[in-house]
Every structure is written in structure tokens, then in C-alpha cells.
Design an enzyme around this catalytic site. Structure first.
Site, PDB file in Angstrom:
ATOM      1  N   GLN A  87      36.715  49.494  57.102  1.00 55.16           N
ATOM      2  CA  GLN A  87      35.627  50.093  57.857  1.00 55.16           C
ATOM      3  C   GLN A  87      34.444  49.141  57.687  1.00 55.16           C
ATOM      4  O   GLN A  87      33.806  49.126  56.646  1.00 55.16           O
ATOM      5  CB  GLN A  87      35.323  51.494  57.337  1.00 55.16           C
ATOM      6  CG  GLN A  87      36.488  52.453  57.564  1.00 55.16           C
ATOM      7  CD  GLN A  87      36.359  53.714  56.747  1.00 55.16           C
ATOM      8  OE1 GLN A  87      36.326  53.664  55.537  1.00 55.16           O
ATOM      9  NE2 GLN A  87      36.287  54.846  57.423  1.00 55.16           N
ATOM     10  N   GLN A  94      31.906  53.010  57.039  1.00 57.16           N
ATOM     11  CA  GLN A  94      31.798  52.416  55.703  1.00 57.16           C
ATOM     12  C   GLN A  94      30.728  53.163  54.912  1.00 57.16           C
ATOM     13  O   GLN A  94      29.598  53.301  55.358  1.00 57.16           O
ATOM     14  CB  GLN A  94      31.439  50.937  55.825  1.00 57.16           C
ATOM     15  CG  GLN A  94      31.367  50.201  54.503  1.00 57.16           C
ATOM     16  CD  GLN A  94      30.883  48.770  54.687  1.00 57.16           C
ATOM     17  OE1 GLN A  94      29.986  48.505  55.476  1.00 57.16           O
ATOM     18  NE2 GLN A  94      31.483  47.862  53.953  1.00 57.16           N
ATOM     19  N   HIS A  98      29.993  47.335  50.629  1.00 58.34           N
ATOM     20  CA  HIS A  98      30.754  46.274  49.961  1.00 58.34           C
ATOM     21  C   HIS A  98      32.101  46.233  50.668  1.00 58.34           C
ATOM     22  O   HIS A  98      32.825  47.233  50.679  1.00 58.34           O
ATOM     23  CB  HIS A  98      30.910  46.615  48.480  1.00 58.34           C
ATOM     24  CG  HIS A  98      31.542  45.553  47.647  1.00 58.34           C
ATOM     25  ND1 HIS A  98      31.498  45.606  46.267  1.00 58.34           N
ATOM     26  CD2 HIS A  98      32.227  44.434  47.948  1.00 58.34           C
ATOM     27  CE1 HIS A  98      32.125  44.550  45.767  1.00 58.34           C
ATOM     28  NE2 HIS A  98      32.590  43.831  46.779  1.00 58.34           N
ATOM     29  N   HIS A 100      35.694  46.305  51.761  1.00 58.53           N
ATOM     30  CA  HIS A 100      36.885  46.767  51.051  1.00 58.53           C
ATOM     31  C   HIS A 100      37.964  47.175  52.044  1.00 58.53           C
ATOM     32  O   HIS A 100      37.668  47.668  53.131  1.00 58.53           O
ATOM     33  CB  HIS A 100      36.574  47.923  50.091  1.00 58.53           C
ATOM     34  CG  HIS A 100      35.921  49.107  50.718  1.00 58.53           C
ATOM     35  ND1 HIS A 100      34.580  49.137  51.052  1.00 58.53           N
ATOM     36  CD2 HIS A 100      36.413  50.316  51.079  1.00 58.53           C
ATOM     37  CE1 HIS A 100      34.275  50.310  51.571  1.00 58.53           C
ATOM     38  NE2 HIS A 100      35.374  51.050  51.611  1.00 58.53           N
ATOM     39  N   HIS A 102      41.300  49.517  52.574  1.00 54.30           N
ATOM     40  CA  HIS A 102      42.060  50.674  52.108  1.00 54.30           C
ATOM     41  C   HIS A 102      43.539  50.354  52.297  1.00 54.30           C
ATOM     42  O   HIS A 102      43.933  49.857  53.350  1.00 54.30           O
ATOM     43  CB  HIS A 102      41.750  51.913  52.952  1.00 54.30           C
ATOM     44  CG  HIS A 102      40.351  52.394  52.850  1.00 54.30           C
ATOM     45  ND1 HIS A 102      39.991  53.452  52.052  1.00 54.30           N
ATOM     46  CD2 HIS A 102      39.210  51.963  53.449  1.00 54.30           C
ATOM     47  CE1 HIS A 102      38.694  53.663  52.171  1.00 54.30           C
ATOM     48  NE2 HIS A 102      38.187  52.760  53.014  1.00 54.30           N
TER      49      HIS A 102
END
Length: 186
Positions: A87, A94, A98, A100, A102
Site C-alpha cells: 500500500q 498505508q 514506511h 512494507h 504484506h
């Protein structure tokens, strides 16, 4: 006992104890509240909010780490498939600024009781999946003084009834347009 003595942060949150895989540029952590069993996150060590903020080396390491972690997750959780999602920004859902990814292991008919396979997207947007809020609640319980001020965007729920397949011509036109845009970026 954490696998590293270095402090590992996910946004502003210290997650050192949640780290289960570490590379020079990336880390993988278990999720505070997984959407499904085995739902984990992979993030670059450098804290940057958006995917395009990553260096080429960080992108390479992030995706190689996602690939390696996903193989393990699929095996360990006996999954037949995976959702791998980023996202990228508040308006994409998001909740922690930061980057990331999933990784969510999936099995046949695992979300039939919630409306089917695509229910995962609505689940990712739910309050229960809001990583920033979860991490703040965890810190608040430990420190009893954090405020929950963060706003986030909403990804629209999947409306399968109104989703129509695009024609081959539409898809080809978009593919050609995007290929041209890629050439512009070099």
C-alpha cells in the site's frame, strides 16, 4: 531473544523483537494482528514512506527478501497461494509511513465466509488491519501516553457486481501507453 542486537524500526515503532529475517537492507517481521495465519511484513531497513523513495539496491533486496520469505511462509502455513501487497501512500491505505510488503498465505475457500477471495482487500482496509493504530495501541499499553492522531486514506471496497472485464483492445492500449511511459523514465 531478538535475532539482532541492532534496533530495528518500522516507521517510528521499535519492532526488533518481531524481526524473523534480516538482510543488509531489509527485514521481515511477524504481524501484530495478522489478517490470516502467517500474514507477515517485509520492509527496507531505511525508513522511507514511498516505494519510489527506495534506491535500486533497496528495491532489489526488498523483492528478493519478499520472494525468500514468501517461499517459507507458503511452505510453513501449507498455503496454495499468496497475497503480496504494498500500500504505497496514505490514499492507498498505508497506515505506517514506511514502505512494507504484506505477505498473506492463502488457501482455497479460506475467505468464503467473508464473501470470497477478494474479501482480503477489505480486510486490509479494516480498522483491525490498521498497522499504525495497532502499533500505537501496543506502545500506549506499555507507555500509557501516545496519542492516536493519524489519518489514513480508504481503498474502496471491492464491488464485484459492478466490475466488468476490460476488452483485449483496452488492455493492449493501456499496455502500450505504459510501455511508452517506461521508456521515458529510461
Amino acid at each position: 531473544m531478538p535475532i539482532t542486537k541492532d534496533v530495528v524500526k518500522f516507521g517510528t515503532f521499535v519492532v526488533t523483537s518481531q524481526v524473523f529475517h534480516l538482510t543488509r537492507l531489509s527485514f521481515a517481521i511477524v504481524n501484530l494482528k495478522p489478517l490470516l495465519p502467517g500474514h507477515v511484513l517485509v520492509s527496507p531497513r531505511r525508513i522511507v514512506p514511498r516505494f519510489n523513495d527506495l534506491s535500486a539496491a533497496e528495491v532489489q533486496d526488498l523483492f528478493l527478501t519478499v520472494q525468500r520469505v514468501s517461499r517459507m511462509v507458503e511452505r510453513v502455513f501449507a498455503a496454495s497461494s499468496l497475497n503480496i501487497a504494498i500500500q504505497d501512500g496514505v490514499d492507498a491505505g498505508q497506515s505506517v509511513p514506511h514502505v512494507h510488503a504484506h505477505i498473506i498465505p492463502r488457501k482455497k475457500d479460506d475467505l468464503e465466509h467473508k464473501g470470497g477471495t477478494d474479501a482480503i482487500y477489505e480486510m486490509m482496509e479494516s480498522e483491525e488491519a490498521h498497522l499504525g493504530k495497532q502499533m500505537r495501541e501496543k506502545e500506549r499499553a506499555a507507555q500509557a501516553e501516545l496519542a492516536d492522531d493519524e489519518k489514513r486514506g480508504k481503498f474502496p471496497a471491492v464491488d464485484n457486481d459492478s466490475r466488468k472485464p476490460r476488452s483485449d483492445e483496452e488492455m493492449q492500449k493501456e499496455a502500450e501507453w505504459l510501455a511508452g511511459e517506461m521508456e521515458i523514465d529510461g
